[in-house]
Design an enzyme around this catalytic site. Structure first.
Site, PDB file in Angstrom:
ATOM      1  N   SER A  89       0.832  -1.205   0.000  1.00 55.90           N
ATOM      2  CA  SER A  89       0.000   0.000   0.000  1.00 55.90           C
ATOM      3  C   SER A  89       0.865   1.253   0.000  1.00 55.90           C
ATOM      4  O   SER A  89       1.960   1.260   0.579  1.00 55.90           O
ATOM      5  CB  SER A  89      -0.866  -0.016   1.260  1.00 55.90           C
TER       6      SER A  89
ATOM      7  N   TYR B  69      -2.164  -1.007  10.825  1.00 55.35           N
ATOM      8  CA  TYR B  69      -2.378  -1.557   9.475  1.00 55.35           C
ATOM      9  C   TYR B  69      -1.158  -1.269   8.595  1.00 55.35           C
ATOM     10  O   TYR B  69      -0.609  -2.164   7.944  1.00 55.35           O
ATOM     11  CB  TYR B  69      -3.645  -0.960   8.837  1.00 55.35           C
TER      12      TYR B  69
ATOM     13  N   LYS C 192       1.881  -3.769   6.658  1.00 60.49           N
ATOM     14  CA  LYS C 192       2.339  -3.778   5.257  1.00 60.49           C
ATOM     15  C   LYS C 192       3.853  -3.578   5.196  1.00 60.49           C
ATOM     16  O   LYS C 192       4.555  -4.240   4.418  1.00 60.49           O
ATOM     17  CB  LYS C 192       1.634  -2.670   4.460  1.00 60.49           C
TER      18      LYS C 192
END
Ligand code: NAD
Ligand code: UFG
Length: 336
Positions: free
Chosen positions: A126, A149, A153
């Site tokens: 991302s 989050y 990643k």
């Protein structure tokens, strides 16, 4: 030979499966998904679009035995790994759930792949890993994350770089997505968030269709064209085609490579609202509210590397992104 798609009944996974099925030399497709954020109805819709079937296995990527069985029963050649939790706000409330599902789940998947000598991987990363760097964002910039989050990643990217360094047989594309929106032009598949959407487009679409009363615009005092946040929205079908290209070009990637998938253009929140209004013919009431914590003013990609390495670039414009979102939302007002 088969291709394993984890998270293949999700939003981006389902569109990618459709694009893979369109290839002349398509491989058999095996989807593994635990259905924590998707439905098997997606499978019927994929079949309706492609007139082809896929193998679906309900399993959790954190379950080593189940994943091992998938690799034992199917001759997997490569993996596209979408499975993961993705809600930024929820990740701060349930960090362990995010670290376990996303990071541990990926490590388990990688261990099973290594055990079966499958060393080709396309991973869903991302643009969040760019932290607060100034746009246009390119792959050589330092990375950082501001929420659990984003940390997952970033951690997974580090794991993949280390893995590729340890064994030169691995070919890994870490695709850093910008803001995927839109839906398949058939109107049969699209984004189907649970509960109140966190992201702009599904929120606007649900206001337009009458499910939600009013959009909150998070801040109009940014240093942007109209004061509202600017993002690099990319049509989900362009994104899906980026995965196909990544897969086809994995042999050119030695080790692990981070590659942006974006358009290189930025659009403001109010530009989205006005375009949506024009295309849908619906009123979209909105209210300006204070900035959302953690948001940046402007985020867009330097999309050159994907062009050079994968011979890929986004081709669908904002009009197509919003028309396709509206077709999906108006024909499926309650989702699947
Ligand atoms: P999605 O939630 O629609 O799809 C993810 C799928 O993974 C769901 O079907 C879910 O049921 C499944 N899943 C979750 N945990 C699992 C597990 N442990 N085992 C098996 N299946 C599991 O999300 P999406 O928008 O399609 O995103 C796909 C990937 O792309 C995610 O990894 C996400 O973090 C990443 N990503 C998404 C965006 C975005 O804006 N949509 C942006 C950047 C990156
Ligand atoms: N916004 C609103 N109102 C809303 C929702 C969003 O005004 O109800 C604004 C935001 O402030 C921002 C823009 O719309 O300016 C886009 O917000 P999104 O929540 O749709 O997307 P983000 O860019 O914040 O984040 C998304 C994903 C992240 C991912 C990131 C980069 O949610 O997981 O894109 O890919 F990391």
């Amino acid at each position: 030979m088969s291709l394993l798609i984890t998270g293949g009944t999700g939003y981006i996974g389902s569109h990618t499966v459709v694009e893979l099925q369109a290839l002349a030399n398509e491989q058999d497709i095996v989807i593994v998904d635990d259905l924590s954020n998707s439905s098997t109805k997606v499978l019927d819709r994929i079949e309706k679009i492609t007139a082809k079937t896929v193998t679906f296995i309900k399993a959790d990527i954190c379950d080593y035995e189940a994943m091992n069985e998938v690799f034992s029963l199917h001759s997997i050649d490569a993996v596209i790994h979408f499975a993961g939790h993705k809600a930024v706000g929820e990740s701060s409330e349930k960090p362990l759930s995010y670290y376990y599902n996303n990071v541990s789940g990926t490590v388990i998947l990688l261990k099973v792949m290594a055990a079966h000598n499958v060393k080709k991987l396309v991973f869903s990363s991302s643009a969040t890993v760019y932290g607060d760097n100034t746009s246009p964002l390119n792959e050589t910039m330092p990375t950082s994350a501001t929420n659990p989050y984003g940390q997952t990643k970033l951690m997974i990217e580090h794991i993949l770089f280390d893995l590729a360094k340890s064994d030169s047989d691995w070919s890994i594309a870490c695709l850093r997505y910008f803001n995927p929106i839109g839906a398949h032009e058939s109107g049969f598949i699209g984004e189907n968030p649970n509960g109140i959407p966190n992201n702009l487009l599904p929120y606007v679409a649900q206001v337009a269709v009458g499910r939600l009363a009013q959009l909150q615009v998070f801040g109009d005092d940014y240093d942007t064209v109209d004061g509202t946040g600017v993002r690099d929205y990319i049509h989900v079908v362009d994104l899906a085609q980026g995965h196909v290209k990544a897969l086809q070009n994995l042999d050119k990637i030695s080790g692990c490579k981070a590659i942006n998938l974006g358009t290189g253009n930025g659009t403001s929140v109010l530009e989205i609202v006005n375009t949506f209004k024009e295309i849908s013919g619906q009123n979209i009431p909105y209210k300006i509210v204070p900035r959302r914590a953690g948001d940046l003013a402007t985020v867009y990609a330097d999309a050159n590397l994907a062009h050079e390495l994968l011979d890929w670039q986004a081709t669908r414009d904002l009009h197509a992104m919003i028309s396709d979102t509206w077709r999906w939302q108006s024909e499926n007002p309650q989702g699947f």
